[in-house]
Motif scaffolding. Structure first.
Motif, PDB file in Angstrom:
ATOM      1  N   MET A   1       0.842  -1.194   0.000  1.00  0.00           N
ATOM      2  CA  MET A   1       0.000   0.000   0.000  1.00  0.00           C
ATOM      3  C   MET A   1       0.883   1.252   0.000  1.00  0.00           C
ATOM      4  O   MET A   1       1.868   1.314   0.725  1.00  0.00           O
ATOM      5  N   LYS A   2       0.531   2.229  -0.792  1.00  0.00           N
ATOM      6  CA  LYS A   2       1.337   3.444  -0.885  1.00  0.00           C
ATOM      7  C   LYS A   2       1.072   4.364   0.307  1.00  0.00           C
ATOM      8  O   LYS A   2       0.052   4.258   0.994  1.00  0.00           O
ATOM      9  N   GLN A   3       2.011   5.271   0.516  1.00  0.00           N
ATOM     10  CA  GLN A   3       1.862   6.245   1.586  1.00  0.00           C
ATOM     11  C   GLN A   3       0.670   7.159   1.309  1.00  0.00           C
ATOM     12  O   GLN A   3       0.322   7.430   0.156  1.00  0.00           O
ATOM     13  N   GLY A   4       0.058   7.648   2.385  1.00  0.00           N
ATOM     14  CA  GLY A   4      -1.003   8.628   2.232  1.00  0.00           C
ATOM     15  C   GLY A   4      -0.436   9.986   1.883  1.00  0.00           C
ATOM     16  O   GLY A   4       0.705  10.315   2.221  1.00  0.00           O
ATOM     17  N   THR A   5      -1.234  10.787   1.195  1.00  0.00           N
ATOM     18  CA  THR A   5      -0.818  12.135   0.823  1.00  0.00           C
ATOM     19  C   THR A   5      -1.012  13.101   1.975  1.00  0.00           C
ATOM     20  O   THR A   5      -2.053  13.106   2.640  1.00  0.00           O
ATOM     21  N   ILE A   6       0.003  13.924   2.226  1.00  0.00           N
ATOM     22  CA  ILE A   6      -0.100  15.012   3.193  1.00  0.00           C
ATOM     23  C   ILE A   6      -0.497  16.276   2.432  1.00  0.00           C
ATOM     24  O   ILE A   6       0.234  16.735   1.553  1.00  0.00           O
ATOM     25  N   VAL A   7      -1.672  16.803   2.724  1.00  0.00           N
ATOM     26  CA  VAL A   7      -2.134  18.053   2.112  1.00  0.00           C
ATOM     27  C   VAL A   7      -1.818  19.167   3.110  1.00  0.00           C
ATOM     28  O   VAL A   7      -2.520  19.350   4.106  1.00  0.00           O
ATOM     29  N   LEU A   8      -0.733  19.884   2.848  1.00  0.00           N
ATOM     30  CA  LEU A   8      -0.229  20.896   3.775  1.00  0.00           C
ATOM     31  C   LEU A   8      -0.731  22.272   3.347  1.00  0.00           C
ATOM     32  O   LEU A   8      -0.306  22.819   2.326  1.00  0.00           O
ATOM     33  N   LEU A   9      -1.657  22.821   4.133  1.00  0.00           N
ATOM     34  CA  LEU A   9      -2.247  24.120   3.840  1.00  0.00           C
ATOM     35  C   LEU A   9      -1.459  25.204   4.567  1.00  0.00           C
ATOM     36  O   LEU A   9      -1.395  25.208   5.800  1.00  0.00           O
ATOM     37  N   ASN A  10      -0.868  26.119   3.826  1.00  0.00           N
ATOM     38  CA  ASN A  10      -0.087  27.205   4.425  1.00  0.00           C
ATOM     39  C   ASN A  10      -0.873  28.511   4.321  1.00  0.00           C
ATOM     40  O   ASN A  10      -1.120  29.030   3.243  1.00  0.00           O
ATOM     41  N   LEU A 114       1.582  17.547  -0.704  1.00  0.00           N
ATOM     42  CA  LEU A 114       0.994  18.545  -1.590  1.00  0.00           C
ATOM     43  C   LEU A 114       0.954  19.869  -0.835  1.00  0.00           C
ATOM     44  O   LEU A 114       0.219  20.011   0.144  1.00  0.00           O
ATOM     45  N   PHE A 115       1.763  20.828  -1.282  1.00  0.00           N
ATOM     46  CA  PHE A 115       1.938  22.091  -0.574  1.00  0.00           C
ATOM     47  C   PHE A 115       1.058  23.155  -1.207  1.00  0.00           C
ATOM     48  O   PHE A 115       1.232  23.505  -2.379  1.00  0.00           O
ATOM     49  N   ILE A 116       0.111  23.670  -0.418  1.00  0.00           N
ATOM     50  CA  ILE A 116      -0.901  24.581  -0.946  1.00  0.00           C
ATOM     51  C   ILE A 116      -0.866  25.910  -0.189  1.00  0.00           C
ATOM     52  O   ILE A 116      -0.911  25.946   1.041  1.00  0.00           O
ATOM     53  N   MET A 175      -5.164  16.868  -7.414  1.00  0.00           N
ATOM     54  CA  MET A 175      -4.772  15.535  -6.959  1.00  0.00           C
ATOM     55  C   MET A 175      -5.134  14.471  -7.993  1.00  0.00           C
ATOM     56  O   MET A 175      -4.365  13.540  -8.238  1.00  0.00           O
ATOM     57  N   LYS A 176      -6.278  14.610  -8.607  1.00  0.00           N
ATOM     58  CA  LYS A 176      -6.721  13.605  -9.585  1.00  0.00           C
ATOM     59  C   LYS A 176      -5.978  13.723 -10.909  1.00  0.00           C
ATOM     60  O   LYS A 176      -6.003  12.797 -11.727  1.00  0.00           O
ATOM     61  N   SER A 177      -5.285  14.847 -11.128  1.00  0.00           N
ATOM     62  CA  SER A 177      -4.527  15.030 -12.369  1.00  0.00           C
ATOM     63  C   SER A 177      -3.222  14.249 -12.375  1.00  0.00           C
ATOM     64  O   SER A 177      -2.561  14.146 -13.404  1.00  0.00           O
ATOM     65  N   ASN A 178      -2.848  13.720 -11.201  1.00  0.00           N
ATOM     66  CA  ASN A 178      -1.601  12.952 -11.046  1.00  0.00           C
ATOM     67  C   ASN A 178      -0.344  13.776 -11.330  1.00  0.00           C
ATOM     68  O   ASN A 178       0.697  13.226 -11.697  1.00  0.00           O
ATOM     69  N   LYS A 179      -0.446  15.086 -11.176  1.00  0.00           N
ATOM     70  CA  LYS A 179       0.737  15.928 -11.304  1.00  0.00           C
ATOM     71  C   LYS A 179       1.684  15.677 -10.137  1.00  0.00           C
ATOM     72  O   LYS A 179       1.263  15.277  -9.058  1.00  0.00           O
ATOM     73  N   ASP A 180       2.954  15.918 -10.367  1.00  0.00           N
ATOM     74  CA  ASP A 180       3.961  15.684  -9.333  1.00  0.00           C
ATOM     75  C   ASP A 180       3.852  16.738  -8.237  1.00  0.00           C
ATOM     76  O   ASP A 180       3.604  17.910  -8.505  1.00  0.00           O
ATOM     77  N   TYR A 181       4.035  16.318  -6.978  1.00  0.00           N
ATOM     78  CA  TYR A 181       4.085  17.245  -5.862  1.00  0.00           C
ATOM     79  C   TYR A 181       5.552  17.606  -5.651  1.00  0.00           C
ATOM     80  O   TYR A 181       6.286  16.899  -4.969  1.00  0.00           O
ATOM     81  N   SER A 182       5.976  18.711  -6.220  1.00  0.00           N
ATOM     82  CA  SER A 182       7.407  19.026  -6.246  1.00  0.00           C
ATOM     83  C   SER A 182       7.802  20.239  -5.413  1.00  0.00           C
ATOM     84  O   SER A 182       8.969  20.406  -5.067  1.00  0.00           O
ATOM     85  N   ALA A 183       6.842  21.105  -5.068  1.00  0.00           N
ATOM     86  CA  ALA A 183       7.177  22.380  -4.419  1.00  0.00           C
ATOM     87  C   ALA A 183       7.887  22.179  -3.089  1.00  0.00           C
ATOM     88  O   ALA A 183       8.894  22.837  -2.797  1.00  0.00           O
ATOM     89  N   PHE A 184       7.381  21.284  -2.258  1.00  0.00           N
ATOM     90  CA  PHE A 184       7.940  21.105  -0.922  1.00  0.00           C
ATOM     91  C   PHE A 184       9.391  20.638  -0.983  1.00  0.00           C
ATOM     92  O   PHE A 184      10.210  20.999  -0.142  1.00  0.00           O
ATOM     93  N   LYS A 185       9.710  19.856  -2.014  1.00  0.00           N
ATOM     94  CA  LYS A 185      11.069  19.325  -2.167  1.00  0.00           C
ATOM     95  C   LYS A 185      12.059  20.427  -2.548  1.00  0.00           C
ATOM     96  O   LYS A 185      13.267  20.258  -2.361  1.00  0.00           O
ATOM     97  N   LYS A 186      11.568  21.541  -3.082  1.00  0.00           N
ATOM     98  CA  LYS A 186      12.444  22.613  -3.536  1.00  0.00           C
ATOM     99  C   LYS A 186      12.786  23.608  -2.423  1.00  0.00           C
ATOM    100  O   LYS A 186      13.659  24.456  -2.598  1.00  0.00           O
ATOM    101  N   LEU A 187      12.102  23.503  -1.289  1.00  0.00           N
ATOM    102  CA  LEU A 187      12.313  24.457  -0.213  1.00  0.00           C
ATOM    103  C   LEU A 187      13.574  24.130   0.565  1.00  0.00           C
ATOM    104  O   LEU A 187      13.962  22.969   0.690  1.00  0.00           O
ATOM    105  N   SER A 188      14.216  25.159   1.091  1.00  0.00           N
ATOM    106  CA  SER A 188      15.447  24.998   1.863  1.00  0.00           C
ATOM    107  C   SER A 188      15.239  25.446   3.294  1.00  0.00           C
ATOM    108  O   SER A 188      14.392  26.302   3.578  1.00  0.00           O
TER     109      SER A 188
END
Length: 202
Positions: A1-10, A114-116, A175-188
């Motif tokens: 089973m895959k990991q659940g998605t974290i929907v992080l609302l900022n 998913l960083f929103i 989420m249903k578009s299956n786009k990559d969640y990349s923003a959070f990975k770019k943060l320093s």
């Protein structure tokens, strides 16, 4: 089973995060669990200290210094655990200082996040505080510059232009578009020296 998605609302206090979270929880397409930092901390104190009568008064800032940061750490770890268990979880919190920001990066680094950005003008935030009556006037304004200093998101929703249901629909479509969640990975990480003094109870 895959990991659940974290929907992080900022977003600041009164920006509309909880209203959006409720819409996401109530829809039927994707199952979500909602973890609010306010409820998490209230539940802790209600469960542990409901029958305790202090014999001396303790300043609120002392309470923050002793308990708040450890509880925030436990909150982040609980979110990661939900994701590891395959559960989608909505993170409803205010990342208002660099220590918490850095901890988010550490704890969520291996999770699908998913960083929103939940966007709202300072003027509208003040109006909402005055209308709600359950927030200290000026709380959102005091958080504004720190919270919205982040400009890297997978998705933004503007709660002045869209109602909570429309914001939730936009998030679900992404989420249903299956786009990559990349923003959070770019943060320093940031220099967090002195950031503990900036903590406040929202």
């Amino acid at each position: 089973m895959k990991q659940g998605t974290i929907v992080l609302l900022n977003g600041t206090s009164s920006s509309g995060k909880t209203s959006i979270s409720n819409e996401l929880v109530n829809q039927k397409e994707i199952l979500f669990h909602h973890l609010s930092i306010d409820d998490f901390i209230k539940d802790y104190f209600n469960n542990k200290f409901s029958d305790i009568e202090p014999t001396r008064e303790v300043d609120e800032q002392v309470i923050v210094q002793i308990t708040f940061n450890p509880l925030v750490s436990l909150y982040y770890s609980t979110i990661k655990l939900f994701s590891e268990m395959g559960l989608n979880v909505i993170v409803d919190t205010v990342i208002e200082n660099d220590k918490w920001f850095n901890e988010c990066l550490d704890v969520f680094s291996g999770q699908p996040t998913l960083f929103i950005g939940v966007m709202c003008s300072k003027e509208e935030l003040i109006r909402r505080e005055q209308t709600r009556g359950d927030r200290n006037i000026g709380l959102a304004a005091s958080q504004f510059s720190k919270v919205y200093s982040i400009d890297e998101y997978d998705l933004e929703v503007n709660t002045e232009e869209m109602n909570p249901s429309e914001c939730a629909d936009k998030i679900l479509s992404f989420m249903k578009s299956n786009k990559d969640y990349s923003a959070f990975k770019k943060l320093s990480k940031r220099d967090s020296s002195g950031s503990l003094e900036d903590a406040s109870i929202g």
